[in-house]
Write an enzyme that holds these catalytic residues in place. Sequence first.
Site, PDB file in Angstrom:
ATOM      1  N   GLY A 201       0.820  -1.216   0.000  1.00 38.10           N
ATOM      2  CA  GLY A 201       0.000   0.000   0.000  1.00 38.10           C
ATOM      3  C   GLY A 201       0.846   1.255   0.000  1.00 38.10           C
ATOM      4  N   GLY A 203       2.497   4.768   1.358  1.00 33.82           N
ATOM      5  CA  GLY A 203       3.077   5.173   2.638  1.00 33.82           C
ATOM      6  C   GLY A 203       2.128   5.967   3.525  1.00 33.82           C
ATOM      7  N   PRO A 204       1.590   7.069   3.004  1.00 35.57           N
ATOM      8  CG  PRO A 204       1.534   9.143   1.960  1.00 35.57           C
ATOM      9  CD  PRO A 204       1.865   7.706   1.702  1.00 35.57           C
ATOM     10  N   GLY A 207       1.149   2.704   5.358  1.00 38.32           N
ATOM     11  CA  GLY A 207       2.317   2.888   6.226  1.00 38.32           C
ATOM     12  C   GLY A 207       1.939   3.638   7.491  1.00 38.32           C
ATOM     13  CD  GLU A 245      19.250   1.475  10.494  1.00 34.94           C
ATOM     14  OE1 GLU A 245      20.095   2.231   9.970  1.00 34.94           O
ATOM     15  OE2 GLU A 245      19.500   0.792  11.507  1.00 34.94           O
ATOM     16  CB  CYS A 279      20.922   5.033   2.915  1.00 34.05           C
ATOM     17  SG  CYS A 279      21.188   3.334   3.390  1.00 34.05           S
ATOM     18  CD  GLU A 369      19.859  10.119   1.375  1.00 34.84           C
ATOM     19  OE1 GLU A 369      18.679  10.300   1.700  1.00 34.84           O
ATOM     20  OE2 GLU A 369      20.540   9.166   1.775  1.00 34.84           O
TER      21      GLU A 369
HETATM   22  P1  NAD Z   1      10.349   7.171   2.061  1.00 35.26           P
HETATM   23  O1  NAD Z   1      10.599   7.655   3.421  1.00 35.26           O
HETATM   24  O2  NAD Z   1       9.531   8.002   1.155  1.00 35.26           O
HETATM   25  O3  NAD Z   1       9.624   5.760   2.084  1.00 35.26           O
HETATM   26  C1  NAD Z   1      10.069   4.684   2.871  1.00 35.26           C
HETATM   27  C2  NAD Z   1       8.894   3.849   3.289  1.00 35.26           C
HETATM   28  O4  NAD Z   1       8.031   4.621   4.120  1.00 35.26           O
HETATM   29  C3  NAD Z   1       8.015   3.362   2.127  1.00 35.26           C
HETATM   30  O5  NAD Z   1       7.529   2.075   2.409  1.00 35.26           O
HETATM   31  C4  NAD Z   1       6.879   4.356   2.136  1.00 35.26           C
HETATM   32  O6  NAD Z   1       5.700   3.849   1.591  1.00 35.26           O
HETATM   33  C5  NAD Z   1       6.719   4.603   3.627  1.00 35.26           C
HETATM   34  N1  NAD Z   1       6.053   5.863   3.973  1.00 35.26           N
HETATM   35  C6  NAD Z   1       6.025   7.030   3.262  1.00 35.26           C
HETATM   36  N2  NAD Z   1       5.305   7.947   3.922  1.00 35.26           N
HETATM   37  C7  NAD Z   1       4.883   7.377   5.070  1.00 35.26           C
HETATM   38  C8  NAD Z   1       4.107   7.830   6.174  1.00 35.26           C
HETATM   39  N3  NAD Z   1       3.604   9.072   6.228  1.00 35.26           N
HETATM   40  N4  NAD Z   1       3.887   6.979   7.197  1.00 35.26           N
HETATM   41  C9  NAD Z   1       4.386   5.726   7.168  1.00 35.26           C
HETATM   42  N5  NAD Z   1       5.114   5.244   6.152  1.00 35.26           N
HETATM   43  C10 NAD Z   1       5.355   6.054   5.108  1.00 35.26           C
HETATM   44  O7  NAD Z   1      11.763   6.862   1.477  1.00 35.26           O
HETATM   45  P2  NAD Z   1      12.142   6.259   0.065  1.00 35.26           P
HETATM   46  O8  NAD Z   1      12.105   7.350  -0.937  1.00 35.26           O
HETATM   47  O9  NAD Z   1      11.312   5.061  -0.192  1.00 35.26           O
HETATM   48  O10 NAD Z   1      13.641   5.767   0.345  1.00 35.26           O
HETATM   49  C11 NAD Z   1      14.742   6.573   0.186  1.00 35.26           C
HETATM   50  C12 NAD Z   1      15.263   7.053   1.526  1.00 35.26           C
HETATM   51  O11 NAD Z   1      15.521   5.967   2.409  1.00 35.26           O
HETATM   52  C13 NAD Z   1      16.576   7.770   1.404  1.00 35.26           C
HETATM   53  O12 NAD Z   1      16.562   8.940   2.168  1.00 35.26           O
HETATM   54  C14 NAD Z   1      17.585   6.770   1.980  1.00 35.26           C
HETATM   55  O13 NAD Z   1      18.748   7.309   2.468  1.00 35.26           O
HETATM   56  C15 NAD Z   1      16.793   6.117   3.022  1.00 35.26           C
HETATM   57  N6  NAD Z   1      17.382   4.810   3.325  1.00 35.26           N
HETATM   58  C16 NAD Z   1      18.033   4.624   4.518  1.00 35.26           C
HETATM   59  C17 NAD Z   1      18.631   3.414   4.817  1.00 35.26           C
HETATM   60  C18 NAD Z   1      19.352   3.172   6.095  1.00 35.26           C
HETATM   61  O14 NAD Z   1      19.582   2.038   6.439  1.00 35.26           O
HETATM   62  N7  NAD Z   1      19.719   4.170   6.838  1.00 35.26           N
HETATM   63  C19 NAD Z   1      18.543   2.379   3.913  1.00 35.26           C
HETATM   64  C20 NAD Z   1      17.867   2.605   2.703  1.00 35.26           C
HETATM   65  C21 NAD Z   1      17.282   3.829   2.443  1.00 35.26           C
END
Ligand code: NAD
Length: 462
Positions: A201, A203-204, A207, A245, A279, A369
């Site tokens: 599904g 994120g907003p 999630g 993370e 990341c 980033e």
């Molecule tokens: P994102 O934060 O947009 O999404 C990550 C996840 O969160 C997805 O499953 C998304 O559907 C969900 N999500 C989005 N909005 C949400 C909400 N309001 N409530 C709950 N869940 C929600 O990030 P992205 O674009 O998918 O990933 C890229 C980012 O992730 C980069 O900033 C990267 O650095 C970071 N990242 C960090 C690590 C680490 O281990 N530190 C690893 C991989 C990626």
Amino acid sequence: MKAHDGMYIDGAWRPAAGRDTIAVVNPADEQVIAAVPAGGAEDVDAAVRAARAALPAWAATAPAERAARIAALRDVLVARRDEIAGTVTAELGAPLPFSQAVHAGVPILVAGSYAELAASYAFEEKVGNSTVYAEPVGVVGAITPWNYPLHQIVAKVAPALAAGCTIVLKPAEDTPLTAQLFAEAVHEAGVPAGVFNLVTGLGPVAGQALAEHEGVDLVSFTGSTAVGRRIGATAGAAVKRVALELGGKSANVILPSADLARAVGVGVANVMGNSGQTCSAWTRMLVHTSQYDEAVALAAEAAAKYGDRIGPLVNAKQHARVRGYIEKGVAQGARLVAGGPEAPREQGYFVSPTVFADVTPEMTIAQEEIFGPVVSLIRYEDEDDALRIANGTVYGLAGAVWAGDEAEAVAFARRMDTGQVDINGGRFNPLAPFGGYKQSGVGRELGSHGLAEYLQTKSLQF
Ligand code: NAD
């Protein structure tokens, strides 16, 4: 591509509560390859209930039995390795050899490490007149991103299973097919019904419903700092445990005594792998002023050689975002020595391997980033200057130090505000804790430190 049109809940694929779907797009040719259900609060609630119901029995399972299930899961991942790699390539766009080696290969290592840890971990210890038990935290809500779609799932689910927790996973909307394959693997491995559940599904919607659900005891999130901050706040208000993370802007510090050609070559490859969507990528290359021009030439050459071997970015939004950052770099006065903002192909979300010289530490491209194949070379005057630049962002996820002498590199690394540092090209270690200082996150994944995130302690005094 093959896709399930339901959610994996309580050991079976069940229809979603609503009719909304998410289209899965191949970023290499922009074609829709599948659709999966876009779950909502009702689906999340059903999955959390299943996880809660399965918790007491799974938490009481002997660690050896949990280890056996995780080992079986690892074996299924091995058996289905080609299918996993093909699926990641189709929905993420990574070149097939990289999907084989990294996207399919690393989760096998990590699952194997937790099969061993579940069997060997001291879930009970004596402390003076007390016995301290490490007990599972409970129901885990896992929210994962798309950039390493299977690794990030396994880095949460394997330790959660080892700890005796049950799980609801909400994977990224760009890469749900890999998550569905993983659910099939869990099923094949004989993990009892309800222990692992999958809700695809947005994120907003899904999630957020998972992060806010009162039946979830721990939210483990990997993704952007912006979303992580919100999830942390929600969890804090509910006095719920949370692991985050988040993003990074890691420094690759090349000290004057280092093998410059190797440090630059490995440094460029580190950023270009996975099209810069890592990341922990070392996106800032710090070079002493005396070697700067040589490093720029080497980096430009390395990026040009990379050329066509790079995959696309994951989606149109990231494509526009990364090209916007490259334009901003030019506008702020950085010098392009390889690549640029122009799309190299008519179809697909490709960006050329890009190298910027004359980048100063305060420029946007040196602070934020980018999440694309872009390396910035920054000049430093002396070691203190290098340290100030290396530590001068809000992030602290990873980094690298290169020096002629290992002890010299270690001394520098110990002064860096970051969670992981590779010394002279040190290899990835699936047992080493991975996680961030500062705004790169809270908590650690992998190895025994990652397992501890899913445990809480109870002490009995005698
Ligand atoms: P994102 O934060 O947009 O999404 C990550 C996840 O969160 C997805 O499953 C998304 O559907 C969900 N999500 C989005 N909005 C949400 C909400 N309001 N409530 C709950 N869940 C929600 O990030 P992205 O674009 O998918 O990933 C890229 C980012 O992730 C980069 O900033 C990267 O650095 C970071 N990242 C960090 C690590 C680490 O281990 N530190 C690893 C991989 C990626």
